[in-house]
Scaffold this motif. Structure first.
Motif, mmCIF file in Angstrom:
data_model
loop_
_atom_site.group_PDB
_atom_site.id
_atom_site.type_symbol
_atom_site.label_atom_id
_atom_site.label_comp_id
_atom_site.label_asym_id
_atom_site.label_seq_id
_atom_site.Cartn_x
_atom_site.Cartn_y
_atom_site.Cartn_z
ATOM 1 N N VAL A 123 0.853 -1.185 0.000
ATOM 2 C CA VAL A 123 0.000 0.000 0.000
ATOM 3 C C VAL A 123 0.888 1.233 0.000
ATOM 4 N N GLY A 124 0.489 2.213 -0.797
ATOM 5 C CA GLY A 124 1.166 3.497 -0.824
ATOM 6 C C GLY A 124 0.173 4.595 -0.536
ATOM 7 N N VAL A 125 0.586 5.555 0.272
ATOM 8 C CA VAL A 125 -0.266 6.681 0.641
ATOM 9 C C VAL A 125 0.517 7.963 0.402
ATOM 10 N N SER A 126 -0.125 8.944 -0.230
ATOM 11 C CA SER A 126 0.521 10.219 -0.481
ATOM 12 C C SER A 126 -0.507 11.336 -0.449
ATOM 13 N N GLY A 127 -0.085 12.495 0.027
ATOM 14 C CA GLY A 127 -0.946 13.673 0.033
ATOM 15 C C GLY A 127 -0.823 14.511 1.285
ATOM 16 N N ALA A 128 -0.310 13.930 2.344
ATOM 17 C CA ALA A 128 -0.143 14.643 3.609
ATOM 18 C C ALA A 128 1.361 14.765 3.887
ATOM 19 N N THR A 129 1.739 14.974 5.135
ATOM 20 C CA THR A 129 3.164 14.974 5.466
ATOM 21 C C THR A 129 3.676 13.539 5.386
ATOM 22 N N SER A 130 4.969 13.377 5.299
ATOM 23 C CA SER A 130 5.551 12.032 5.254
ATOM 24 C C SER A 130 5.137 11.216 6.466
ATOM 25 N N GLU A 131 5.148 11.842 7.632
ATOM 26 C CA GLU A 131 4.783 11.135 8.857
ATOM 27 C C GLU A 131 3.322 10.705 8.825
ATOM 28 N N GLN A 132 2.441 11.580 8.337
ATOM 29 C CA GLN A 132 1.029 11.234 8.253
ATOM 30 C C GLN A 132 0.793 10.144 7.212
ATOM 31 N N ASP A 133 1.435 10.275 6.043
ATOM 32 C CA ASP A 133 1.312 9.235 5.017
ATOM 33 C C ASP A 133 1.707 7.879 5.586
ATOM 34 N N HIS A 134 2.812 7.853 6.317
ATOM 35 C CA HIS A 134 3.308 6.602 6.877
ATOM 36 C C HIS A 134 2.342 6.036 7.922
ATOM 37 N N ALA A 135 1.818 6.891 8.779
ATOM 38 C CA ALA A 135 0.878 6.433 9.805
ATOM 39 C C ALA A 135 -0.391 5.861 9.157
ATOM 40 N N ILE A 136 -0.857 6.500 8.103
ATOM 41 C CA ILE A 136 -2.058 6.026 7.405
ATOM 42 C C ILE A 136 -1.784 4.678 6.749
ATOM 43 N N ALA A 137 -0.640 4.560 6.075
ATOM 44 C CA ALA A 137 -0.290 3.292 5.411
ATOM 45 C C ALA A 137 -0.148 2.166 6.425
ATOM 46 N N ARG A 138 0.468 2.452 7.552
ATOM 47 C CA ARG A 138 0.607 1.421 8.590
ATOM 48 C C ARG A 138 -0.750 0.994 9.147
ATOM 49 N N ALA A 139 -1.640 1.952 9.356
ATOM 50 C CA ALA A 139 -2.980 1.620 9.862
ATOM 51 C C ALA A 139 -3.719 0.742 8.849
ATOM 52 N N ALA A 140 -3.552 1.060 7.567
ATOM 53 C CA ALA A 140 -4.202 0.273 6.517
ATOM 54 C C ALA A 140 -3.657 -1.147 6.480
ATOM 55 N N ALA A 141 -2.335 -1.275 6.562
ATOM 56 C CA ALA A 141 -1.705 -2.593 6.548
ATOM 57 C C ALA A 141 -2.113 -3.400 7.780
ATOM 58 N N GLN A 142 -2.203 -2.743 8.913
ATOM 59 C CA GLN A 142 -2.591 -3.413 10.148
ATOM 60 C C GLN A 142 -4.013 -3.948 10.051
ATOM 61 N N ALA A 143 -4.895 -3.208 9.421
ATOM 62 C CA ALA A 143 -6.283 -3.661 9.266
ATOM 63 C C ALA A 143 -6.326 -4.960 8.457
ATOM 64 N N LEU A 144 -5.513 -5.057 7.410
ATOM 65 C CA LEU A 144 -5.480 -6.283 6.614
ATOM 66 C C LEU A 144 -4.893 -7.442 7.414
ATOM 67 N N THR A 145 -3.828 -7.172 8.146
ATOM 68 C CA THR A 145 -3.206 -8.212 8.976
ATOM 69 C C THR A 145 -4.226 -8.754 9.972
#
Length: 143
Positions: free
Chosen positions: A116-138
């Motif tokens: 998953v790739g997320v872009s549009g916010a700060t790098s830290e926010q993009d990363h937090a969003i991507a991690r939350a998304a990956a965690q939901a799938l896990t």
């Protein structure tokens, strides 16, 4: 994870879980992003662009997802590597390598099933969003 590649490839249903979790995390942060989901072969499975997200974020999100799935590492791994070894930064020129936070491999039962790739916010926010998304799938895959 259904179909013939049940344990090795994200399904359409799994991609929806990832996208929905990312959109919820972005809404909680009050940011507009693009979310891109790829299978292990780098093929598009899902993409969503929130209203108001930057135009360039579309390609950046795709490349973050590609980087995460191609190497089976969060894109922060590349950020740290390039900081430690600046000559490697030439690797990012002219190809899809996106060594900035916001790309996370999607893992179920220990196997990388996509990225998953997320872009549009700060790098830290993009990363937090991507991690939350990956965690939901896990969490879905471990039920």
């Amino acid at each position: 994870m259904t179909g013939t590649h049940a344990t090795s490839c994200i399904s359409a249903d799994g991609a929806r879980v990832v996208v929905d979790a990312a959109l919820a995390a972005a809404a909680d942060l009050g940011v507009a992003v693009v979310v891109w989901v790829l299978d292990p072969g780098g093929n598009d499975v899902a993409m969503t662009r929130m209203d108001g997200s930057p135009l360039l974020s579309r390609q950046v999100a795709a490349d973050k997802a590609w980087t995460a799935v191609a190497f089976g590492q969060e894109t922060t791994w590349w950020s740290e590597l390039l900081t430690a070894q600046p000559p490697l930064s030439a690797l990012g020129r002219g190809n899809r390598l996106m060594p900035v936070p916001g790309g996370v491999p999607l893992v179920v039962a220990g196997a990388v099933v996509g990225g998953v790739g997320v872009s549009g916010a700060t790098s830290e926010q993009d990363h937090a969003i991507a991690r939350a998304a990956a965690q939901a799938l896990t969490e879905m895959g471990n039920r």
